[in-house]
Enzyme design. Structure first.
Site, PDB file in Angstrom:
ATOM      1  N   LYS A 256       0.904  -1.115  -0.016  1.00  8.55           N
ATOM      2  CA  LYS A 256       0.025  -0.172   0.099  1.00  8.55           C
ATOM      3  C   LYS A 256       0.880   1.217  -0.040  1.00  8.55           C
ATOM      4  CE  LYS A 256      -3.410   2.602   2.686  1.00  8.55           C
ATOM      5  NZ  LYS A 256      -4.468   2.426   3.888  1.00  8.55           N
ATOM      6  N   ASP A 261      -2.527  10.081   3.772  1.00  9.69           N
ATOM      7  CA  ASP A 261      -3.920   9.572   3.907  1.00  9.69           C
ATOM      8  C   ASP A 261      -4.800  10.636   4.778  1.00  9.69           C
ATOM      9  OD1 ASP A 261      -6.782   8.529   4.077  1.00  9.69           O
ATOM     10  OD2 ASP A 261      -6.077   6.640   5.323  1.00  9.69           O
ATOM     11  N   LYS A 268      -9.978  12.551   8.277  1.00  7.50           N
ATOM     12  CA  LYS A 268      -9.747  11.886   9.707  1.00  7.50           C
ATOM     13  C   LYS A 268     -10.040  13.105  10.775  1.00  7.50           C
ATOM     14  CE  LYS A 268      -6.748   8.169   8.218  1.00  7.50           C
ATOM     15  NZ  LYS A 268      -7.730   7.022   8.741  1.00  7.50           N
ATOM     16  N   ASP A 280       1.173   5.947   5.945  1.00  8.76           N
ATOM     17  CA  ASP A 280       0.253   5.082   5.254  1.00  8.76           C
ATOM     18  C   ASP A 280       0.857   4.496   4.119  1.00  8.76           C
ATOM     19  OD1 ASP A 280      -2.036   4.016   5.695  1.00  8.76           O
ATOM     20  OD2 ASP A 280      -3.278   5.421   4.429  1.00  8.76           O
ATOM     21  N   ASP A 340     -12.457   7.139   3.501  1.00 10.79           N
ATOM     22  CA  ASP A 340     -11.346   6.778   4.366  1.00 10.79           C
ATOM     23  C   ASP A 340     -10.878   5.315   4.065  1.00 10.79           C
ATOM     24  OD1 ASP A 340      -8.959   7.355   5.907  1.00 10.79           O
ATOM     25  OD2 ASP A 340     -10.353   7.604   7.776  1.00 10.79           O
ATOM     26  N   GLU A 342      -9.508   3.869   1.679  1.00 12.74           N
ATOM     27  CA  GLU A 342      -8.959   4.233   0.291  1.00 12.74           C
ATOM     28  C   GLU A 342      -8.015   3.141   0.189  1.00 12.74           C
ATOM     29  OE1 GLU A 342      -7.845   5.539   3.285  1.00 12.74           O
ATOM     30  OE2 GLU A 342      -5.825   4.974   2.899  1.00 12.74           O
ATOM     31  N   ARG A 344      -7.678  -0.057   0.248  1.00 13.57           N
ATOM     32  CA  ARG A 344      -8.443  -1.422  -0.485  1.00 13.57           C
ATOM     33  C   ARG A 344      -8.622  -1.180  -1.779  1.00 13.57           C
ATOM     34  NH1 ARG A 344     -12.970  -2.007   4.073  1.00 13.57           N
ATOM     35  NH2 ARG A 344     -11.322  -1.230   5.356  1.00 13.57           N
TER      36      ARG A 344
HETATM   37  N1  BES Z   1      -4.617   4.137   6.677  1.00  9.20           N
HETATM   38  C1  BES Z   1      -5.888   3.869   7.460  1.00  9.20           C
HETATM   39  C2  BES Z   1      -5.796   2.760   8.377  1.00  9.20           C
HETATM   40  C3  BES Z   1      -4.871   3.058   9.863  1.00  9.20           C
HETATM   41  C4  BES Z   1      -5.566   3.708  11.031  1.00  9.20           C
HETATM   42  C5  BES Z   1      -3.569   2.837  10.027  1.00  9.20           C
HETATM   43  C6  BES Z   1      -4.815   3.836  12.202  1.00  9.20           C
HETATM   44  C7  BES Z   1      -2.864   3.163  11.035  1.00  9.20           C
HETATM   45  C8  BES Z   1      -3.479   3.784  12.148  1.00  9.20           C
HETATM   46  C9  BES Z   1      -6.907   3.471   6.393  1.00  9.20           C
HETATM   47  O1  BES Z   1      -6.914   3.942   5.180  1.00  9.20           O
HETATM   48  C10 BES Z   1      -8.220   3.737   7.370  1.00  9.20           C
HETATM   49  O2  BES Z   1      -8.387   4.917   7.256  1.00  9.20           O
HETATM   50  N2  BES Z   1      -8.832   2.620   7.667  1.00  9.20           N
HETATM   51  C11 BES Z   1     -10.334   3.099   8.112  1.00  9.20           C
HETATM   52  C12 BES Z   1     -11.230   2.164   7.534  1.00  9.20           C
HETATM   53  C13 BES Z   1     -12.493   2.235   7.726  1.00  9.20           C
HETATM   54  C14 BES Z   1     -13.195   3.644   7.167  1.00  9.20           C
HETATM   55  C15 BES Z   1     -13.629   1.281   7.407  1.00  9.20           C
HETATM   56  C16 BES Z   1     -10.157   2.679   9.669  1.00  9.20           C
HETATM   57  O3  BES Z   1      -9.416   1.805   9.993  1.00  9.20           O
HETATM   58  O4  BES Z   1     -10.724   3.746  10.411  1.00  9.20           O
HETATM   59 ZN    ZN Z   2      -5.068   4.706   4.484  1.00  9.11          ZN
HETATM   60 MN    MN Z   3      -7.982   5.608   5.151  1.00  8.71          MN
END
Ligand code: BES
Ligand code: ZN
Ligand code: MN
Length: 490
Positions: A256, A261, A268, A280, A340, A342, A344
């Site tokens: 990734k 992000d 966020k 990220d 968010d 993104e 995947r």
């Molecule tokens: N990059 C984040 C995941 C992440 C969150 C990594 C905190 C490290 C610390 C990812 O893109 C994301 O935002 N995931 C969301 C998914 C949700 C919207 C289903 C998440 O984990 O909150």
């Molecule tokens: Zn992310």
């Molecule tokens: Mn995200």
């Protein structure tokens, strides 16, 4: 730092800093030899420092005019519980105590209870990696000296057979740390692509970078949707290692590569530490770091493809609306119910691309979900795969590397959570089990006939306080596991 074995005994060793590992409850064993160095004052000094040889304890004794002029004792805990990781931790502590010395650091540890070649390699890696410091962004870095030579005392020559791998592997880990730590205004998708191109030039790899129009031609609608809210161009990176001679196994590593992000319109907010989201691209850093190591180690019989769909997740007038429906390069339509989620989306098109190469296995690494951090914390990454053989190989590789990895369930009934009223899939399921539905989403983009594993490194990519051989900040997690895994198939 030069790393070598010192096969003779302690008496004949001459160097500047001497580190000795001590077992709890068996301190007398090592002390007699050392008393002569300290002219009989060692026991009192240790009592004063309350050093008992417990794991994580450290005592330092200045010997001033002598050589060595610093004696460092590190606790190893109980002898019957000794593991490779205890040696790593001890070596990291000892190495940090040697800061300021620019001569030779000697380490005397109980090598025999473990496989001595693995012990030597683990200790050498721990020393180099724990002395790493990132000074790229300081205007006037404070002067810093570290030992120029490491000698592993009391090891036979045969234990040195894996030492030549130490520098290539550590250089890979350090590259990954530097990429992750670099701020998002310097490490852009273009800068990431430039890093891959430079790796290719310097280490004899092949590199192709697809531009936005190339990706559009390939129908990568999921990846391009993420990048469309950014002023920076997306860069789709494909780096290849080809071994000399016949190829037995072809592997694809997908990382990734979100250089930032923000969350997009699902911005966020609150506890979601937006300022850390430069990390990220940790998955891409790990696969590029592994590529660097592999390019130097040049294992036989295995071809390695490294794939990164790099971009930013930002907000502007062209950004994805929550609710947009896009089409990935395998034809699957996706309703983006959360901008968010993104990672995947970018991985979907990267995995389809990887499958087109018809590899024997695909492993992806991604800082994919906060849910994985909640489940496993910051020392253990999550592993999802339907293939037991791949799970065993990766678990063993991580174990040997001293990187935490735990297999998690790919429970197919949870796919229900990704059903969309309009499109083939939604990109986000319910909050409970969020890292499982994320893995199930990715699975939709992988040919069922190709063994595939997904590693969620959201927790392990970064260490707030630092631990063991990891400094605070970027850890470089994944490089050593990947290199071990690739080399195990060569
Ligand atoms: N990059 C984040 C995941 C992440 C969150 C990594 C905190 C490290 C610390 C990812 O893109 C994301 O935002 N995931 C969301 C998914 C949700 C919207 C289903 C998440 O984990 O909150
Ligand atoms: Zn992310
Ligand atoms: Mn995200």
């Amino acid at each position: 730092m030069e790393i070598c074995l010192f096969p003779a005994t302690l008496q004949s060793w001459t160097g500047d800093v001497l580190m000795v590992g001590m077992f709890e409850g068996k301190m007398e064993d090592g002390l007699n030899e050392l008393e002569t160095l300290c002219k009989g004052s060692l026991v009192q000094s240790l009592e004063k420092q309350m050093f008992k040889g417990k794991s994580g304890e450290i005592a330092t004794i200045q010997l001033l005019q002598n050589k060595p002029n610093l004696l460092v004792l590190v606790g190893l805990g109980e002898p019957q519980k000794l593991m490779l990781d205890d040696l790593r931790k001890a070596a990291a502590l000892g190495a940090k105590a040697s800061l300021g010395c620019s001569g030779t650091l000697g380490m005397m540890l109980p090598w025999e209870p473990l496989d001595s070649a693995s012990a030597a390699r683990a200790v050498a890696e721990a020393v180099r990696l724990s002395l790493y410091k990132d000074l790229r962004f300081r205007s006037a870095p404070e002067p810093r000296s570290i030992p120029t030579k490491l000698e592993l005392i009391g090891l036979p020559d045969s234990a040195g057979k894996d030492l030549q791998a130490v520098h290539p592997i550590c250089a890979g880990v350090e590259l990954a740390r530097e990429l992750v730590a670099a701020p998002p205004n310097s490490l852009t998708p273009a800068a990431l692509a430039q890093t891959a191109i430079q790796l290719a030039h310097e280490h004899g790899l092949e590199c192709t970078v697809l531009e936005r129009s190339d990706c559009a031609e390939r129908g990568m609608g999921a990846y391009l949707a993420v990048s469309q809210g950014s002023d920076l161009e997306p860069k789709f990176i494909h780096l290849t290692y080809r071994p000399q001679g016949p190829v037995q196994r072809r592997l694809a590593l997908v990382g990734k590569g979100l250089t930032f992000d923000s969350g997009g319109y699902n911005l966020k907010v609150g506890a979601a530490q937006i300022d850390l989201m430069k990390f990220d691209m940790g998955g891409s850093a790990a696969v590029l770091g592994a590529a660097r190591a592999i390019a130097e180690l040049r294992p036989k019989g295995v071809e390695v493809h490294v794939i990164v769909a790099a971009c930013e997740n930002m907000v502007n007038g062209s950004a994805v609306h929550p609710g947009d429906i896009v089409r990935a390069s395998n034809g699957t339509t996706i309703e983006i119910n959360n901008t968010d989620a993104e990672g995947r989306l970018t991985l979907a098109d990267a995995l389809v691309y990887a499958c087109e190469l018809e590899p024997d296995a695909i492993v992806d690494l991604a800082t994919l979900t906060g849910a994985c951090v909640i489940a496993l914390g910051d020392e253990i990454a999550g592993l999802w795969t339907g293939n037991d053989h791949l799970a065993e190989g990766l678990t063993a590789a991580a174990e040997a590397a001293g990187e935490g990895l735990w297999r998690m369930p790919l429970r197919s009934s949870y796919r229900e959570g990704l059903k969309s009223i309009l499109a083939d899939l939604k990109n986000t399921g319910p909050r409970p089990g969020g890292s499982i539905t994320a893995a199930l989403f990715l699975k939709e983009f992988v040919e069922a006939s190709i063994p595939w594993a997904h590693i969620d490194i959201a927790g392990t990519v970064w260490s707030e306080k630092g631990r063991g051989l990891d400094p605070s900040g970027a850890t470089g997690y994944g490089v050593r596991t990947l290199v071990n895994w690739i080399c195990s198939q060569s």
